[in-house]
Write a protein that holds these residues in place. Structure first.
Motif, PDB file in Angstrom:
ATOM      1  N   GLY A  45       0.823  -1.192   0.000  1.00  9.25           N
ATOM      2  CA  GLY A  45       0.000   0.000   0.000  1.00  9.25           C
ATOM      3  C   GLY A  45       0.861   1.247   0.000  1.00  9.25           C
ATOM      4  N   TYR A  46       0.382   2.299   0.688  1.00  9.26           N
ATOM      5  CA  TYR A  46       1.098   3.573   0.739  1.00  9.26           C
ATOM      6  C   TYR A  46       2.496   3.422   1.322  1.00  9.26           C
ATOM      7  CZ  TYR A  46      -3.416   5.754  -0.075  1.00  9.26           C
ATOM      8  OH  TYR A  46      -4.601   6.126  -0.630  1.00  9.26           O
ATOM      9  N   VAL A  47       2.649   2.489   2.245  1.00 10.35           N
ATOM     10  CA  VAL A  47       3.922   2.323   2.939  1.00 10.35           C
ATOM     11  C   VAL A  47       4.826   1.340   2.200  1.00 10.35           C
ATOM     12  CG1 VAL A  47       5.016   1.643   5.109  1.00 10.35           C
ATOM     13  CG2 VAL A  47       2.808   2.842   5.137  1.00 10.35           C
ATOM     14  N   GLY A  48       4.303   0.174   1.911  1.00 11.35           N
ATOM     15  CA  GLY A  48       5.123  -0.900   1.367  1.00 11.35           C
ATOM     16  C   GLY A  48       5.635  -0.662  -0.034  1.00 11.35           C
ATOM     17  N   LEU A  49       4.816  -0.086  -0.892  1.00 11.01           N
ATOM     18  CA  LEU A  49       5.220   0.063  -2.295  1.00 11.01           C
ATOM     19  C   LEU A  49       6.427   0.997  -2.466  1.00 11.01           C
ATOM     20  CD1 LEU A  49       4.755  -0.722  -5.193  1.00 11.01           C
ATOM     21  CD2 LEU A  49       3.052   1.103  -5.368  1.00 11.01           C
ATOM     22  N   PRO A  50       6.441   2.183  -1.861  1.00  5.68           N
ATOM     23  CA  PRO A  50       7.650   3.007  -1.983  1.00  5.68           C
ATOM     24  C   PRO A  50       8.895   2.324  -1.422  1.00  5.68           C
ATOM     25  CG  PRO A  50       5.809   4.332  -1.197  1.00  5.68           C
ATOM     26  CD  PRO A  50       5.360   2.907  -1.158  1.00  5.68           C
ATOM     27  N   LEU A  51       8.732   1.508  -0.378  1.00  7.85           N
ATOM     28  CA  LEU A  51       9.874   0.780   0.174  1.00  7.85           C
ATOM     29  C   LEU A  51      10.450  -0.207  -0.838  1.00  7.85           C
ATOM     30  CD1 LEU A  51       8.819  -0.042   3.843  1.00  7.85           C
ATOM     31  CD2 LEU A  51      10.804   1.298   3.141  1.00  7.85           C
ATOM     32  N   VAL A  52       9.577  -0.966  -1.488  1.00  4.76           N
ATOM     33  CA  VAL A  52      10.037  -1.933  -2.484  1.00  4.76           C
ATOM     34  C   VAL A  52      10.841  -1.235  -3.569  1.00  4.76           C
ATOM     35  CG1 VAL A  52       9.296  -3.515  -4.298  1.00  4.76           C
ATOM     36  CG2 VAL A  52       8.195  -3.597  -2.074  1.00  4.76           C
ATOM     37  N   LEU A  53      10.300  -0.139  -4.079  1.00  2.58           N
ATOM     38  CA  LEU A  53      10.990   0.564  -5.167  1.00  2.58           C
ATOM     39  C   LEU A  53      12.306   1.159  -4.694  1.00  2.58           C
ATOM     40  CD1 LEU A  53       8.094   2.344  -7.076  1.00  2.58           C
ATOM     41  CD2 LEU A  53       8.974   0.028  -7.298  1.00  2.58           C
ATOM     42  N   ILE A  71      -1.523  -6.843  -7.576  1.00  5.16           N
ATOM     43  CA  ILE A  71      -0.272  -7.304  -8.168  1.00  5.16           C
ATOM     44  C   ILE A  71      -0.322  -7.167  -9.685  1.00  5.16           C
ATOM     45  CG2 ILE A  71       1.173  -9.335  -8.569  1.00  5.16           C
ATOM     46  CD1 ILE A  71       1.496  -8.072  -5.805  1.00  5.16           C
ATOM     47  N   GLU A  72      -1.443  -7.518 -10.287  1.00  2.00           N
ATOM     48  CA  GLU A  72      -1.576  -7.384 -11.735  1.00  2.00           C
ATOM     49  C   GLU A  72      -1.443  -5.927 -12.166  1.00  2.00           C
ATOM     50  OE1 GLU A  72      -5.306  -9.187 -12.520  1.00  2.00           O
ATOM     51  OE2 GLU A  72      -4.585 -11.251 -12.221  1.00  2.00           O
ATOM     52  N   GLU A  73      -2.052  -5.017 -11.403  1.00  2.00           N
ATOM     53  CA  GLU A  73      -1.949  -3.594 -11.727  1.00  2.00           C
ATOM     54  C   GLU A  73      -0.505  -3.109 -11.612  1.00  2.00           C
ATOM     55  OE1 GLU A  73      -4.625  -1.617  -9.130  1.00  2.00           O
ATOM     56  OE2 GLU A  73      -6.389  -1.955 -10.391  1.00  2.00           O
ATOM     57  N   LEU A  74       0.169  -3.518 -10.544  1.00  3.66           N
ATOM     58  CA  LEU A  74       1.551  -3.088 -10.357  1.00  3.66           C
ATOM     59  C   LEU A  74       2.445  -3.597 -11.483  1.00  3.66           C
ATOM     60  CD1 LEU A  74       1.945  -3.582  -6.495  1.00  3.66           C
ATOM     61  CD2 LEU A  74       1.693  -1.429  -7.742  1.00  3.66           C
ATOM     62  N   ARG A  75       2.201  -4.811 -11.934  1.00  5.43           N
ATOM     63  CA  ARG A  75       2.990  -5.351 -13.046  1.00  5.43           C
ATOM     64  C   ARG A  75       2.741  -4.578 -14.334  1.00  5.43           C
ATOM     65  NH1 ARG A  75       1.926 -11.822 -11.848  1.00  5.43           N
ATOM     66  NH2 ARG A  75       3.489 -12.059 -10.179  1.00  5.43           N
ATOM     67  N   ARG A  76       1.556  -3.963 -14.440  1.00  3.99           N
ATOM     68  CA  ARG A  76       1.237  -3.151 -15.622  1.00  3.99           C
ATOM     69  C   ARG A  76       1.648  -1.693 -15.432  1.00  3.99           C
ATOM     70  NH1 ARG A  76      -3.969  -5.469 -15.126  1.00  3.99           N
ATOM     71  NH2 ARG A  76      -4.856  -3.374 -14.914  1.00  3.99           N
ATOM     72  N   GLY A  77       2.273  -1.386 -14.281  1.00  2.44           N
ATOM     73  CA  GLY A  77       2.718  -0.027 -14.033  1.00  2.44           C
ATOM     74  C   GLY A  77       1.651   0.887 -13.481  1.00  2.44           C
ATOM     75  N   ILE A  78       0.652   0.309 -12.787  1.00  3.67           N
ATOM     76  CA  ILE A  78      -0.458   1.100 -12.249  1.00  3.67           C
ATOM     77  C   ILE A  78      -0.427   1.049 -10.724  1.00  3.67           C
ATOM     78  CG2 ILE A  78      -2.963   1.367 -12.128  1.00  3.67           C
ATOM     79  CD1 ILE A  78      -3.103  -0.074 -14.850  1.00  3.67           C
ATOM     80  N   ASP A  79      -0.431   2.213 -10.089  1.00  2.00           N
ATOM     81  CA  ASP A  79      -0.520   2.306  -8.631  1.00  2.00           C
ATOM     82  C   ASP A  79      -1.696   3.194  -8.288  1.00  2.00           C
ATOM     83  OD1 ASP A  79      -0.149   2.558  -5.861  1.00  2.00           O
ATOM     84  OD2 ASP A  79       1.233   4.237  -6.126  1.00  2.00           O
ATOM     85  N   PHE A  80      -2.767   2.614  -7.758  1.00  2.00           N
ATOM     86  CA  PHE A  80      -3.976   3.390  -7.498  1.00  2.00           C
ATOM     87  C   PHE A  80      -3.753   4.415  -6.377  1.00  2.00           C
ATOM     88  CE2 PHE A  80      -4.552   0.600  -3.878  1.00  2.00           C
ATOM     89  CZ  PHE A  80      -5.284   1.360  -2.983  1.00  2.00           C
ATOM     90  N   THR A  81      -2.763   4.220  -5.507  1.00  2.00           N
ATOM     91  CA  THR A  81      -2.538   5.161  -4.416  1.00  2.00           C
ATOM     92  C   THR A  81      -1.954   6.480  -4.911  1.00  2.00           C
ATOM     93  OG1 THR A  81      -0.248   4.517  -3.892  1.00  2.00           O
ATOM     94  CG2 THR A  81      -2.022   3.194  -2.919  1.00  2.00           C
ATOM     95  N   GLY A  82      -1.321   6.464  -6.076  1.00  2.00           N
ATOM     96  CA  GLY A  82      -0.706   7.668  -6.601  1.00  2.00           C
ATOM     97  C   GLY A  82       0.611   8.026  -5.949  1.00  2.00           C
ATOM     98  N   GLU A  83       1.132   7.157  -5.090  1.00  2.00           N
ATOM     99  CA  GLU A  83       2.391   7.450  -4.406  1.00  2.00           C
ATOM    100  C   GLU A  83       3.600   7.296  -5.331  1.00  2.00           C
ATOM    101  OE1 GLU A  83       2.868   8.615  -1.167  1.00  2.00           O
ATOM    102  OE2 GLU A  83       0.711   8.927  -1.340  1.00  2.00           O
ATOM    103  N   VAL A  84       3.489   6.404  -6.315  1.00  2.00           N
ATOM    104  CA  VAL A  84       4.575   6.241  -7.282  1.00  2.00           C
ATOM    105  C   VAL A  84       3.969   6.301  -8.683  1.00  2.00           C
ATOM    106  CG1 VAL A  84       5.927   4.835  -5.688  1.00  2.00           C
ATOM    107  CG2 VAL A  84       4.400   3.712  -7.298  1.00  2.00           C
TER     108      VAL A  84
END
Length: 461
Positions: A45-53, A71-84
């Protein structure tokens, strides 16, 4: 002779002797290399995704989440949170997966799962303990397990650690290591990203704390603070959020009192703020998954230790009541012109819990809209930023994509001011939404102008 005896015991059913034997024959594994170790993050989410990157810049990182669609969205380059952004996702050296087996490749596992409360406002440790069990199933020797989820002091060592040890059969300090580093992400804030916020770190030993300082320096530029213990780090984070909740509750209570006295609370705050040591807080709806939740963990902890935590509980009660205060204020604005809210068409601008953030979790817009609907109003909500992936309330509310297509309205409430609202609405567009002398409640005071005041029965805190 001692070693031979222990070897025989190891074939029996004395697990404590097995641990003793491992201490004698196999030294604890070294800590990983903080600069290059592979990091897995549970919860994207808001916390974990920026950490991974962030960690993926030094070595391939692993992002684990239970949501297949996410996971499917992230693999397609989509982050609904807008943090990345999409480009960051596409170029990241990261493996986004729902396969828990991937944790076996990690040198460090960071837990960023939610810590909600249940319907009785008691802590729900379910997601945290589920993550602990998953880690235990795939934990390798030498791994460092770090929790970032906000909890009451003692949770990491007294609730999570026993689960990991029981499931894995490994011992902390002998086979793996434990740490805590509370998340401090500020969703929707483009000026304070992960790298810009000072990070607290604490390990089960000073050596682990030093390791975490080196690890997080890979992704944080603002500096690290080494807490004296895991419990201190846990307490520090929950105090941060509780302090904010208590201060906003004070402003919300002053809002009600000053309004009765015929003065505006934001004018009072501006005047008081002319002194150097006044702390600037403003009244508003306190929602979300942190500030509106974490104080309940302290109330529960106080209960277990024989303390009532009256101030913390009272602040929570004030902030939970604020949505209903606004409904009563709206009825007051209508005055004797109609029978309460019965039959009134009300437009609510804003649904997420804070500005420029799509998250609707625990948004106090929902109890406000429910209360208006229960009083007979027809409620319309417009929020192009909000992302609704679960039910939070508002069962009688009509979610609309075009506020102009459903007007005119009998009243308008602006709960927060997204940047898109400031671009989309001005005095002329607001006036076109409702008839002359319709109530307009503007919680942020973003649309206070002579034109708006002349047309609406305008109120702001």
């Amino acid at each position: 002779m001692l070693v031979n005896t222990l070897l025989v015991a190891d074939r029996g059913d004395e697990p404590h002797l097995k641990d003793h034997l491992r201490l004698i024959t196999e030294p604890p594994p070294p800590l990983p290399d903080a600069a290059t170790c592979r990091v897995a993050v549970i919860g994207l989410g808001y916390v974990g995704l920026p950490l991974v990157l962030g960690f993926a810049k030094a070595s391939r990182a692993i992002g684990l989440d239970i949501s297949k669609s996410k996971i499917e969205e992230l693999r397609r380059g989509i982050d609904f949170t807008g943090e990345v952004n999409g480009e960051e996702l596409r170029v990241a050296d990261a493996d986004f997966t729902t396969d828990t087996y991937a944790l076996r490749e990690a040198d460090v596992v960071i837990v960023c799962v939610p810590t909600p409360v249940n319907s009785h406002n008691r802590p729900d440790y379910g997601p945290l303990l589920a993550a602990s069990r998953t880690i235990g199933q795939h934990l390798k020797r030498g791994c460092v397990v770090v929790f970032e989820s906000t909890v009451d002091p003692g949770t990491t060592e007294e609730r999570c650690l026993p689960v990991i040890e029981q499931v894995s059969g490994l011992k902390e300090g002998v086979d793996f290591y434990l740490g805590y580093s509370p998340e401090r992400i500020n969703p929707g804030d483009p000026t304070r990203k992960l790298a810009d916020i000072k990070k607290i770190v604490a390990g089960s030993t000073p050596a682990v704390t030093d390791f975490l300082e080196g690890l997080y320096s890979r992704v944080v530029n603002a500096g690290l603070f080494k807490a004296t213990s895991i419990r201190v780090a846990e307490a520090a984070k929950i105090l941060e959020n509780t302090q904010r909740d208590v201060n906003i509750a004070l402003m919300n209570q002053m809002m009600a009192l000053f309004d009765k006295m015929g003065i505006r609370s934001t004018d009072v705050i501006a005047a008081a703020g002319s002194k150097w040591n006044f702390h600037h807080y403003r009244p508003g709806l306190v929602g979300g998954h942190c500030i509106a939740v974490d104080p309940y963990f302290l109330v529960d902890a106080g209960r277990r230790h024989g303390l009532a935590m009256e101030l913390v509980a009272a602040a929570r009660a004030v902030n939970e009541q604020t949505p209903h205060y606004l409904v009563e204020k709206l009825e007051e604005q209508f005055g004797a012109r109609r029978n309460g809210l019965q039959g009134a068409r009300i437009l609510v601008l804003g649904r997420s819990f804070k500005e420029d953030c799509p998250d609707t979790r625990n948004s106090k817009c929902f109890p406000m809209m429910d209360a208006m609907w229960n009083r007979g109003a027809e409620v319309f909500n417009f929020d192009p930023v909000a992302f609704d992936d679960h039910f939070e309330g508002g069962r009688g509310t009509k979610i609309i994509d075009d506020p102009f297509a459903h007007g005119p309205y009998d009243a308008v409430i602006v709960t927060l001011t997204h940047t898109v609202f400031r671009h989309q609405f001005d005095a002329a567009t607001l006036v076109s939404l409702a008839g002359k002398h319709a109530p307009l409640i503007d919680m942020r005071g973003s649309f206070d102008s002579p034109e708006v005041r002349d047309w609406f029965r305008y109120w702001r805190p």
